[in-house]
Design a protein around this motif. Structure first.
Motif, PDB file in Angstrom:
ATOM      1  N   THR A 163      10.996 -22.766  14.586  1.00  0.00           N
ATOM      2  CA  THR A 163      12.443 -22.623  14.482  1.00  0.00           C
ATOM      3  C   THR A 163      12.859 -22.344  13.048  1.00  0.00           C
ATOM      4  OG1 THR A 163      12.814 -24.076  16.381  1.00  0.00           O
ATOM      5  CG2 THR A 163      14.649 -23.792  14.846  1.00  0.00           C
ATOM      6  N   ASP A 164      12.246 -23.029  12.101  1.00  0.00           N
ATOM      7  CA  ASP A 164      12.564 -22.789  10.697  1.00  0.00           C
ATOM      8  C   ASP A 164      12.110 -21.400  10.269  1.00  0.00           C
ATOM      9  OD1 ASP A 164      13.858 -24.039   8.464  1.00  0.00           O
ATOM     10  OD2 ASP A 164      11.909 -24.106   7.455  1.00  0.00           O
ATOM     11  N   ALA A 165      10.966 -20.963  10.805  1.00  0.00           N
ATOM     12  CA  ALA A 165      10.513 -19.605  10.518  1.00  0.00           C
ATOM     13  C   ALA A 165      11.522 -18.584  11.015  1.00  0.00           C
ATOM     14  CB  ALA A 165       9.149 -19.364  11.166  1.00  0.00           C
ATOM     15  N   ARG A 166      12.031 -18.786  12.211  1.00  0.00           N
ATOM     16  CA  ARG A 166      13.002 -17.848  12.772  1.00  0.00           C
ATOM     17  C   ARG A 166      14.316 -17.911  11.995  1.00  0.00           C
ATOM     18  NH1 ARG A 166      12.917 -18.324  19.233  1.00  0.00           N
ATOM     19  NH2 ARG A 166      14.028 -16.338  19.024  1.00  0.00           N
ATOM     20  N   ARG A 167      14.673 -19.086  11.527  1.00  0.00           N
ATOM     21  CA  ARG A 167      15.872 -19.208  10.697  1.00  0.00           C
ATOM     22  C   ARG A 167      15.725 -18.379   9.420  1.00  0.00           C
ATOM     23  NH1 ARG A 167      15.829 -24.496  10.392  1.00  0.00           N
ATOM     24  NH2 ARG A 167      16.976 -24.738  12.338  1.00  0.00           N
ATOM     25  N   ALA A 168      14.473 -18.254   8.954  1.00  0.00           N
ATOM     26  CA  ALA A 168      14.211 -17.461   7.744  1.00  0.00           C
ATOM     27  C   ALA A 168      13.960 -15.984   8.066  1.00  0.00           C
ATOM     28  CB  ALA A 168      13.011 -18.035   7.004  1.00  0.00           C
ATOM     29  N   GLY A 169      14.126 -15.593   9.318  1.00  0.00           N
ATOM     30  CA  GLY A 169      14.029 -14.187   9.678  1.00  0.00           C
ATOM     31  C   GLY A 169      12.844 -13.797  10.534  1.00  0.00           C
ATOM     32  N   ALA A 170      11.918 -14.721  10.795  1.00  0.00           N
ATOM     33  CA  ALA A 170      10.759 -14.395  11.633  1.00  0.00           C
ATOM     34  C   ALA A 170      11.205 -14.148  13.071  1.00  0.00           C
ATOM     35  CB  ALA A 170       9.742 -15.529  11.581  1.00  0.00           C
ATOM     36  N   ARG A 171      10.409 -13.355  13.791  1.00  0.00           N
ATOM     37  CA  ARG A 171      10.685 -13.061  15.199  1.00  0.00           C
ATOM     38  C   ARG A 171       9.508 -13.540  16.045  1.00  0.00           C
ATOM     39  NH1 ARG A 171      10.118  -7.483  14.314  1.00  0.00           N
ATOM     40  NH2 ARG A 171       9.442  -8.191  12.260  1.00  0.00           N
ATOM     41  N   LEU A 172       9.785 -13.843  17.301  1.00  0.00           N
ATOM     42  CA  LEU A 172       8.776 -14.326  18.234  1.00  0.00           C
ATOM     43  C   LEU A 172       8.772 -13.445  19.467  1.00  0.00           C
ATOM     44  CD1 LEU A 172       6.767 -16.484  19.348  1.00  0.00           C
ATOM     45  CD2 LEU A 172       8.776 -17.739  20.186  1.00  0.00           C
ATOM     46  N   ARG A 173       7.591 -12.998  19.867  1.00  0.00           N
ATOM     47  CA  ARG A 173       7.445 -12.215  21.083  1.00  0.00           C
ATOM     48  C   ARG A 173       6.379 -12.879  21.947  1.00  0.00           C
ATOM     49  NH1 ARG A 173       5.941  -5.967  20.557  1.00  0.00           N
ATOM     50  NH2 ARG A 173       7.771  -6.115  19.169  1.00  0.00           N
ATOM     51  N   THR A 174       6.780 -13.405  23.084  1.00  0.00           N
ATOM     52  CA  THR A 174       5.839 -14.058  23.993  1.00  0.00           C
ATOM     53  C   THR A 174       5.451 -13.107  25.128  1.00  0.00           C
ATOM     54  OG1 THR A 174       7.666 -15.024  25.254  1.00  0.00           O
ATOM     55  CG2 THR A 174       6.736 -16.347  23.459  1.00  0.00           C
ATOM     56  N   GLY A 175       4.418 -13.504  25.883  1.00  0.00           N
ATOM     57  CA  GLY A 175       3.920 -12.648  26.954  1.00  0.00           C
ATOM     58  C   GLY A 175       3.315 -11.365  26.447  1.00  0.00           C
ATOM     59  N   CYS A 176       2.769 -11.402  25.246  1.00  0.00           N
ATOM     60  CA  CYS A 176       2.223 -10.202  24.600  1.00  0.00           C
ATOM     61  C   CYS A 176       0.772 -10.462  24.213  1.00  0.00           C
ATOM     62  CB  CYS A 176       3.049  -9.846  23.364  1.00  0.00           C
ATOM     63  SG  CYS A 176       2.565  -8.303  22.566  1.00  0.00           S
ATOM     64  N   GLU A 177      -0.151  -9.869  24.925  1.00  0.00           N
ATOM     65  CA  GLU A 177      -1.576 -10.091  24.696  1.00  0.00           C
ATOM     66  C   GLU A 177      -2.187  -8.965  23.877  1.00  0.00           C
ATOM     67  OE1 GLU A 177      -5.671 -11.079  27.215  1.00  0.00           O
ATOM     68  OE2 GLU A 177      -3.748 -10.816  28.251  1.00  0.00           O
ATOM     69  N   VAL A 178      -3.011  -9.337  22.911  1.00  0.00           N
ATOM     70  CA  VAL A 178      -3.714  -8.354  22.088  1.00  0.00           C
ATOM     71  C   VAL A 178      -4.880  -7.793  22.884  1.00  0.00           C
ATOM     72  CG1 VAL A 178      -5.082  -8.010  20.003  1.00  0.00           C
ATOM     73  CG2 VAL A 178      -3.037  -9.458  19.939  1.00  0.00           C
ATOM     74  N   LEU A 179      -4.939  -6.461  23.002  1.00  0.00           N
ATOM     75  CA  LEU A 179      -5.991  -5.796  23.764  1.00  0.00           C
ATOM     76  C   LEU A 179      -7.026  -5.120  22.878  1.00  0.00           C
ATOM     77  CD1 LEU A 179      -3.754  -4.158  26.520  1.00  0.00           C
ATOM     78  CD2 LEU A 179      -4.964  -6.362  26.599  1.00  0.00           C
ATOM     79  N   GLY A 180      -6.643  -4.745  21.692  1.00  0.00           N
ATOM     80  CA  GLY A 180      -7.572  -4.050  20.813  1.00  0.00           C
ATOM     81  C   GLY A 180      -6.909  -3.702  19.498  1.00  0.00           C
ATOM     82  N   ALA A 181      -7.607  -2.880  18.716  1.00  0.00           N
ATOM     83  CA  ALA A 181      -7.148  -2.545  17.371  1.00  0.00           C
ATOM     84  C   ALA A 181      -6.939  -1.050  17.227  1.00  0.00           C
ATOM     85  CB  ALA A 181      -8.168  -3.011  16.334  1.00  0.00           C
TER      86      ALA A 181
ATOM     87  N   ALA B 115       7.591 -16.542   6.165  1.00  0.00           N
ATOM     88  CA  ALA B 115       8.983 -16.104   6.300  1.00  0.00           C
ATOM     89  C   ALA B 115       9.845 -16.672   5.181  1.00  0.00           C
ATOM     90  CB  ALA B 115       9.525 -16.518   7.660  1.00  0.00           C
ATOM     91  N   VAL B 116       9.650 -17.943   4.869  1.00  0.00           N
ATOM     92  CA  VAL B 116      10.412 -18.567   3.785  1.00  0.00           C
ATOM     93  C   VAL B 116      10.094 -17.889   2.448  1.00  0.00           C
ATOM     94  CG1 VAL B 116      10.677 -20.709   2.463  1.00  0.00           C
ATOM     95  CG2 VAL B 116      10.698 -20.773   4.961  1.00  0.00           C
ATOM     96  N   ALA B 117       8.854 -17.394   2.307  1.00  0.00           N
ATOM     97  CA  ALA B 117       8.446 -16.717   1.071  1.00  0.00           C
ATOM     98  C   ALA B 117       8.916 -15.272   1.009  1.00  0.00           C
ATOM     99  CB  ALA B 117       6.929 -16.776   0.927  1.00  0.00           C
ATOM    100  N   GLY B 118       9.573 -14.783   2.072  1.00  0.00           N
ATOM    101  CA  GLY B 118      10.144 -13.443   2.023  1.00  0.00           C
ATOM    102  C   GLY B 118       9.407 -12.373   2.784  1.00  0.00           C
TER     103      GLY B 118
END
Length: 405
Positions: free
Chosen positions: A170-188, A23-26
């Motif tokens: 927190t620093d990642a989010r300050r640089a624009g990253a987003r967090l989504r919890t309760g989200c499980e990967v099921l496949g591709a 995120a800090v790298a853009g």
């Protein structure tokens, strides 16, 4: 100009470090976790940042890179934190403590192994200073008198693991990253041999690059994406005492610990690892055993940990233990992390397999991921960590949805 979209699977210390670095790298970063941030392996560790337990080789090089980066990363986070308080106070939740480590041999055989090991580390650039008995007593006055050799590692450090991961995220989010919890990967979802989206219960999550940083669950995530990895859970437990007067002043462990870390045995292994926290509690470890994802606490394991800790610090006899906890570490048969692009599925990257060293190796791993993604010259060689090495490739049933071009 469109930014490269990156989805990171896993909000533990590795995922948080990668999210911050990118995120800090853009990069446009989204972090997914099936539970919560730093809720699993990261919150069940001791927060060690160690050079002392690693012999010469690629893992030590990664540890040395990370040890150089940790103070820089924490200082950068402090500078970007909007607060009138000073940086030392602001970094306090991380509990950065460069207190150093002491490895103690308590038998002649242990000394015979420890001293050549330390000499090899010095040749690789590690500060490893032999201690005589007087210096050892001054450094750790409550340590057992039964010791045959000791080596001081001034660059060993400690953080509060969940606090450190939260600070990175927190620093990642300050640089624009987003967090989504309760989200499980099921496949591709793939198109033309490229991973274009992750299937989740809430629908597909699209990106240009996907980083599997799911720790002990990274093998299952990879299997669901159709490219199995031999990442296995390896369980460890820790005991926590009541707050004590100053008793342990460094991270102190028996020389047997190095052998336990490097062993591939699946049965129970314990070694004495003793260190204090800023709150005054003493952490007693450690154990290693392969039991799948069986999270039951075993009294015999806790008893074995306590017995070995008492051999190092007899004065702890009678001290009350307030709690114990255990967690799963991402184990790889050749004891090296998995870092880089997966040649079997374009767009998929991995940052996992650090076993019990993930806290210490996290910021170095994140730096390598960013350098590899941007095609920059990497700080250290990454060949030993490649995804397609024999120790890592496994078998499994793919769970892939192929879409048309």
């Amino acid at each position: 100009m469109n930014r490269t979209r990156v989805v990171i699977v896993g909000a533990g210390i590795i995922g948080a470090a990668c999210a911050r670095e990118l995120a800090v790298a853009g990069f446009d970063v989204l972090v997914l976790d099936r539970a919560g941030a730093a809720a699993a392996t990261t919150s069940h560790g001791e927060g060690n940042i160690l050079l002392s337990d690693k012999g010469p080789g690629p893992e030590l090089e990664l540890a040395q890179l990370s040890r150089r980066l940790w103070p820089e990363v924490l200082a950068a986070i402090a500078r970007r934190t909007p607060s009138p308080q000073d940086t030392d106070t602001e970094a306090d939740p991380v509990e950065w403590d460069p207190k150093g480590g002491i490895v103690v041999a308590t038998t002649p055989e242990g000394a015979e192994a420890l001293l050549p090991f330390a000499a090899a580390q010095r040749a690789a650039g590690v500060r490893a200073e032999p201690m005589d008995s007087a210096a050892l007593t001054e450094a750790e006055p409550f340590l057992t008198e039964r010791r045959t050799a000791a080596v001081y590692y001034p660059d060993d450090a400690q953080v509060q693991p969940a606090g450190a991961a939260t600070a990175l995220l927190t620093d990642a989010r300050r640089a624009g990253a987003r967090l989504r919890t309760g989200c499980e990967v099921l496949g591709a979802v793939t198109r033309g041999g490229r991973l274009t989206a992750l299937r989740t219960a809430d629908g597909p999550v699209e990106a240009d690059v996907f980083v599997n940083a799911a720790g002990p669950w990274a093998g299952e995530v990879a299997r669901r994406l159709g490219v199995p990895l031999d990442i296995r859970p390896r369980r460890g437990e820790v005991l926590v005492t009541t707050p004590l007067p100053p008793t342990v002043f460094h991270k102190v462990y028996d020389a047997d610990y190095v052998g336990a870390v490097g062993s591939g045995a699946g049965d129970l292994q314990t070694s004495a690892v003793v260190e204090s926290t800023r709150a005054g509690s003493v952490l007693l470890g450690s154990s290693r055993r392969r039991v799948g994802f069986d999270d039951r606490m075993r009294p015999e394991v806790l008893s074995a940990i306590a017995a070995k800790a008492l051999k190092l610090f007899p004065s702890l006899a009678g001290v009350h233990v307030t709690r114990s906890y255990g967690g799963f570490r991402p184990y790889v048969p050749d004891h090296l992390p998995v870092i880089g692009a997966d040649p079997r599925l374009t767009g998929l990257w991995h940052a996992t397999g650090h076993e019990g060293a993930g806290i210490g190796l996290s910021v170095g791993t994140a730096r390598l991921v960013r350098e590899l993604l941007t095609g920059s010259r990497t700080a250290i060689g990454t060949g030993p960590f490649r995804v397609d090495r024999p120790a890592v490739l496994g078998t499994g049933s793919p769970t892939v949805t192929e879409e048309g071009p």
